[in-house]
Design a protein around this motif. Structure first.
Motif, PDB file in Angstrom:
ATOM      1  N   PHE A 159      90.294 -15.235   7.831  1.00 36.85           N
ATOM      2  CA  PHE A 159      89.867 -15.591   6.403  1.00 36.85           C
ATOM      3  C   PHE A 159      90.624 -14.818   5.227  1.00 36.85           C
ATOM      4  O   PHE A 159      91.286 -13.842   5.639  1.00 36.85           O
ATOM      5  CB  PHE A 159      88.531 -14.948   6.384  1.00 36.85           C
ATOM      6  CG  PHE A 159      87.461 -15.311   7.180  1.00 36.85           C
ATOM      7  CD1 PHE A 159      86.618 -16.560   6.678  1.00 36.85           C
ATOM      8  CD2 PHE A 159      87.235 -15.276   8.337  1.00 36.85           C
ATOM      9  CE1 PHE A 159      85.804 -17.274   7.401  1.00 36.85           C
ATOM     10  CE2 PHE A 159      86.181 -15.622   9.042  1.00 36.85           C
ATOM     11  CZ  PHE A 159      85.475 -16.928   8.650  1.00 36.85           C
ATOM     12  N   VAL A 160      90.850 -15.654   4.387  1.00 39.06           N
ATOM     13  CA  VAL A 160      91.739 -15.391   3.126  1.00 39.06           C
ATOM     14  C   VAL A 160      90.988 -15.366   2.176  1.00 39.06           C
ATOM     15  O   VAL A 160      90.130 -16.404   1.811  1.00 39.06           O
ATOM     16  CB  VAL A 160      92.909 -16.370   2.735  1.00 39.06           C
ATOM     17  CG1 VAL A 160      93.603 -16.026   1.651  1.00 39.06           C
ATOM     18  CG2 VAL A 160      93.853 -16.773   3.970  1.00 39.06           C
ATOM     19  N   ASP A 161      90.604 -14.321   1.377  1.00 39.82           N
ATOM     20  CA  ASP A 161      89.894 -13.880   0.368  1.00 39.82           C
ATOM     21  C   ASP A 161      90.656 -14.027  -1.028  1.00 39.82           C
ATOM     22  O   ASP A 161      91.764 -13.899  -0.945  1.00 39.82           O
ATOM     23  CB  ASP A 161      89.149 -12.536   0.104  1.00 39.82           C
ATOM     24  CG  ASP A 161      88.348 -12.321   1.450  1.00 39.82           C
ATOM     25  OD1 ASP A 161      87.750 -13.253   2.032  1.00 39.82           O
ATOM     26  OD2 ASP A 161      88.105 -11.193   1.990  1.00 39.82           O
ATOM     27  N   ILE A 194      92.998 -20.654   9.739  1.00 43.07           N
ATOM     28  CA  ILE A 194      92.947 -20.194   8.327  1.00 43.07           C
ATOM     29  C   ILE A 194      91.742 -20.829   7.922  1.00 43.07           C
ATOM     30  O   ILE A 194      91.868 -21.906   7.569  1.00 43.07           O
ATOM     31  CB  ILE A 194      94.273 -20.277   7.849  1.00 43.07           C
ATOM     32  CG1 ILE A 194      95.292 -19.432   8.598  1.00 43.07           C
ATOM     33  CG2 ILE A 194      94.270 -19.600   6.346  1.00 43.07           C
ATOM     34  CD1 ILE A 194      96.794 -19.296   8.082  1.00 43.07           C
ATOM     35  N   CYS A 195      91.070 -19.936   7.102  1.00 44.30           N
ATOM     36  CA  CYS A 195      89.884 -20.365   6.190  1.00 44.30           C
ATOM     37  C   CYS A 195      90.129 -19.731   5.014  1.00 44.30           C
ATOM     38  O   CYS A 195      90.069 -18.607   4.419  1.00 44.30           O
ATOM     39  CB  CYS A 195      88.635 -20.001   6.810  1.00 44.30           C
ATOM     40  SG  CYS A 195      88.113 -20.276   8.388  1.00 44.30           S
ATOM     41  N   PRO A 196      90.615 -20.573   3.812  1.00 44.54           N
ATOM     42  CA  PRO A 196      91.024 -20.464   2.612  1.00 44.54           C
ATOM     43  C   PRO A 196      89.939 -20.176   1.785  1.00 44.54           C
ATOM     44  O   PRO A 196      88.645 -20.502   2.128  1.00 44.54           O
ATOM     45  CB  PRO A 196      91.869 -21.524   1.993  1.00 44.54           C
ATOM     46  CG  PRO A 196      91.232 -22.710   2.912  1.00 44.54           C
ATOM     47  CD  PRO A 196      90.748 -22.042   4.135  1.00 44.54           C
ATOM     48  N   PRO A 213      95.239 -14.472  -3.444  1.00 49.88           N
ATOM     49  CA  PRO A 213      94.806 -14.416  -2.178  1.00 49.88           C
ATOM     50  C   PRO A 213      95.485 -13.296  -1.331  1.00 49.88           C
ATOM     51  O   PRO A 213      96.339 -12.671  -1.640  1.00 49.88           O
ATOM     52  CB  PRO A 213      95.466 -15.852  -1.562  1.00 49.88           C
ATOM     53  CG  PRO A 213      95.672 -16.670  -2.830  1.00 49.88           C
ATOM     54  CD  PRO A 213      96.054 -15.689  -3.733  1.00 49.88           C
ATOM     55  N   GLU A 214      94.410 -12.835  -0.568  1.00 54.80           N
ATOM     56  CA  GLU A 214      94.800 -11.591   0.279  1.00 54.80           C
ATOM     57  C   GLU A 214      93.918 -11.746   1.829  1.00 54.80           C
ATOM     58  O   GLU A 214      92.733 -12.336   1.852  1.00 54.80           O
ATOM     59  CB  GLU A 214      94.359 -10.315  -0.131  1.00 54.80           C
ATOM     60  CG  GLU A 214      93.019 -10.216  -0.787  1.00 54.80           C
ATOM     61  CD  GLU A 214      92.647  -9.052  -1.556  1.00 54.80           C
ATOM     62  OE1 GLU A 214      91.530  -8.426  -1.292  1.00 54.80           O
ATOM     63  OE2 GLU A 214      93.517  -8.521  -2.023  1.00 54.80           O
ATOM     64  N   ASN A 239      97.457 -26.342   0.874  1.00 61.47           N
ATOM     65  CA  ASN A 239      96.574 -25.134   0.148  1.00 61.47           C
ATOM     66  C   ASN A 239      96.384 -24.113   1.278  1.00 61.47           C
ATOM     67  O   ASN A 239      96.611 -22.809   0.792  1.00 61.47           O
ATOM     68  CB  ASN A 239      95.356 -25.560  -0.324  1.00 61.47           C
ATOM     69  CG  ASN A 239      94.493 -24.582  -1.137  1.00 61.47           C
ATOM     70  OD1 ASN A 239      95.113 -24.046  -1.981  1.00 61.47           O
ATOM     71  ND2 ASN A 239      93.598 -24.205  -0.355  1.00 61.47           N
ATOM     72  N   ILE A 240      96.141 -24.421   2.459  1.00 65.27           N
ATOM     73  CA  ILE A 240      96.024 -23.257   3.422  1.00 65.27           C
ATOM     74  C   ILE A 240      97.122 -22.769   3.820  1.00 65.27           C
ATOM     75  O   ILE A 240      97.108 -21.560   3.758  1.00 65.27           O
ATOM     76  CB  ILE A 240      95.450 -24.087   4.698  1.00 65.27           C
ATOM     77  CG1 ILE A 240      93.959 -24.594   4.531  1.00 65.27           C
ATOM     78  CG2 ILE A 240      95.654 -23.257   5.986  1.00 65.27           C
ATOM     79  CD1 ILE A 240      93.688 -25.498   5.865  1.00 65.27           C
TER      80      ILE A 240
END
Length: 553
Positions: A197-199, A348-350, A205-206, A500-501
């Motif tokens: 997961f990317v928060d 990866i979940c953006p 983004p991090e 975007n991902i």
């Protein structure tokens, strides 16, 4: 004149961008240029891609006409080609040769040969257990144990309008699997536990934090032997804080882990390992330096929210040193991992809100400028402190010793006066000379305390900076595809979403880099100044001690 090649052996494609060839099949070459042992061409099934140059023999097809107008088609060997050879007594190229070529294409660096895979965990390991290909000449079925990108994963070509593939099949964007992912060719099952997961943080983004952070200590290595003392190696004791159980690993185990991580994570900067060394591996200075380098490496690994949690790293840290079966099972599982390269991006979940691609491009360009400048200045700092350390070890020590010897000579001259009341003064001057000689020794020893640790820090960051051009190239390639899709109106095909991902992952990695950079350089500069203060306090103490001698004279 069309340039063609005849396949000498079967070759099974394993990566996006590669094609399979069958023995005696005629291939049309796109170019005769051999790059890292690979050629590009089209097989009889109309597939275009890469194949090993050592698996084919280049020929030319002359399509000119005779004077009477009839075709003069004639195949003849391309005598000047590096692939021209007598194959009558030649065996099929080994799997290890092709694997090594692939590793070079994936920028997995091999820096030496000081430790091969020959210990008790690997002596009886079959080619299947090593994760290598099992295909032989005549076998046209892909191996189920291959450890390359996209193994056991069906790559399904999807329509992307007029957005084409990169003509440079050796670019990092292609080799990393970034292009295949952006064009929608990656597919695979991603379980919940494999999602990354990317928060969206305060600064962009991090990576989502590891909810169970841990550290790992590395003890002084011990020298071990095998084969009744004929083989020696160094074993490092690793103790993770979340298990408190020590495991023993050799450098080659670190090297294997590094290769797996580089293959799996195309946009994560895997810290470089300390360099290998073919000779002097058991010298005390080398052992100490390597251990310090491994400590830095481990600190960066355990600090990374993604690397620290991945299965292969946890297997490396937690598998018992005495459980050979468990080690082999984990090793095979890691080498069969299908979520590598292009498929890694599937995990990866953006954040819900897509990024502004123009803003992303600006941020990436700014970071690129930053890394270039940082790299230049790290080199300058390294040169400067190494020169300063050299002066302390040789020049400063020598000069202080010369001053001390001069005071000693003065004392010897004073002793000729044979006056009783001058004895205390003579002793004080002798002691002053000794103090200066001691201070010279202090200067020679000090770089180990304050300058060497800075060099170690610079080394780990020079490795990170060497990784980022490829990481940025992957993101830039994705951005280019997104722009192409916008121009031809195919943006709805998912290319923007996949770009975007990759952008989110890249910016998250950049954010992590900045955070650990601030942490590490702050702590190291504080440590350096503390050591400098202690150093000069120690010198001041010796000088005050000499001064007190004169009060008694």
């Amino acid at each position: 004149m069309a340039l063609r090649a005849r396949a000498l052996y079967d070759f099974i494609s394993e990566n996006p961008g590669e094609i399979s060839v069958i023995e005696n099949e005629l291939l049309t070459l796109s170019s005769e240029e051999v790059v890292d042992g690979w050629l590009e061409g089209t097989n009889t099934r109309g597939e275009t891609g890469l194949f090993p140059a050592s698996y084919v023999e280049i020929i030319r097809t002359d399509t000119s006409l005779h004077d009477n107008g009839t075709p003069a088609s004639q195949d003849y060997y391309y005598q000047n080609s590096p692939q021209r050879r007598d194959t009558s007594n030649e065996s099929t190229p080994t799997n290890s040769t092709i694997y090594q070529d692939r590793q070079r294409r994936q920028s997995i660096q091999s820096q030496g040969s000081d430790e091969d895979w020959d210990d008790d965990w690997d002596d009886s390991v079959t080619s299947e257990e090593r994760g290598g290909t099992s295909e032989k000449r005549g076998n046209t079925q892909p191996s189920s144990t291959n450890n390359s990108v996209s193994r056991r994963t069906t790559l399904q070509s999807k329509s992307t309008g007029t957005v084409g593939k990169n003509l440079n099949r050796f670019s990092t964007f292609v080799k990393s699997g970034g292009e295949a992912f952006v064009l929608g060719e990656a597919s695979g099952l991603v379980r919940d536990g494999e999602k990354i997961f990317v928060d969206m943080g305060q600064y962009g983004p991090e990576w989502q934090d590891n909810p169970y952070p841990f550290t790992c200590t590395i003890d002084d290595p011990t020298k071990q032997t095998k084969f009744k003392g004929m083989k020696s190696y160094m074993s490092y004791g690793l103790t993770p804080s979340h298990t408190q159980s020590q495991v023993n690993r050799r450098y080659k185990h670190f090297d294997w882990l590094y290769a797996r991580l580089v293959e799996k994570f195309p946009v994560i900067s895997v810290p470089h390992l300390p360099e290998k060394q073919a000779t002097g591996r058991f010298e005390e200075d080398f052992i100490s330096k390597r251990r310090k380098g491994l400590i830095w490496w481990m600190n960066h690994m355990t600090s990374h929210p993604i690397l620290s949690k991945c299965d292969v790293f946890q297997h490396f840290l937690t598998c018992s040193s005495n459980d050979e079966k468990a080690w082999k099972q984990g090793k095979r599982k890691a080498e069969k991992d299908h979520l590598v390269g292009a498929n890694f991006f599937l995990t990866i979940c953006p954040p819900a809100l897509p990024l502004d691609l123009q803003e992303v491009e600006s941020n990436i360009d700014g970071f690129k400028t930053f890394t270039k400048k940082m790299d230049e200045n790290l080199i300058q700092v390294n040169v400067t402190i190494n020169e300063f350390a050299r002066k302390q070890i040789t020049g400063f020590k020598k000069e202080y010793q010369r001053v001390g010897q001069a005071f000693r000579l003065l004392s010897q001259a004073f002793e000729f006066d044979q006056q009783v009341y001058s004895v205390p003064l003579n002793k004080a001057i002798v002691h002053t000379g000794e103090v200066y000689e001691t201070i010279g020794d202090y200067f020679a020893e000090q770089p180990r305390q304050d300058l060497d640790p800075i060099s170690d820090l610079l080394a780990i960051y020079q490795g990170h900076l060497a990784n980022f051009p490829d990481i940025i190239h992957v993101q830039k390639g994705a951005l280019t595809k997104a722009k192409e899709s916008q121009k031809d109106g195919t943006a709805g095909g998912g290319i923007n979403d996949r770009c975007n991902i990759i952008s989110c992952a890249t910016l998250a990695e950049i954010q992590h880099f900045h955070r650990i950079r601030v942490r590490d350089f702050k702590a190291q500069m504080q440590y350096f100044l503390q050591q400098q203060i202690s150093f000069f306090q120690k010198i001041t103490g010796k000088l005050e001690e000499a001064l007190d001698m004169y009060d008694q004279a």
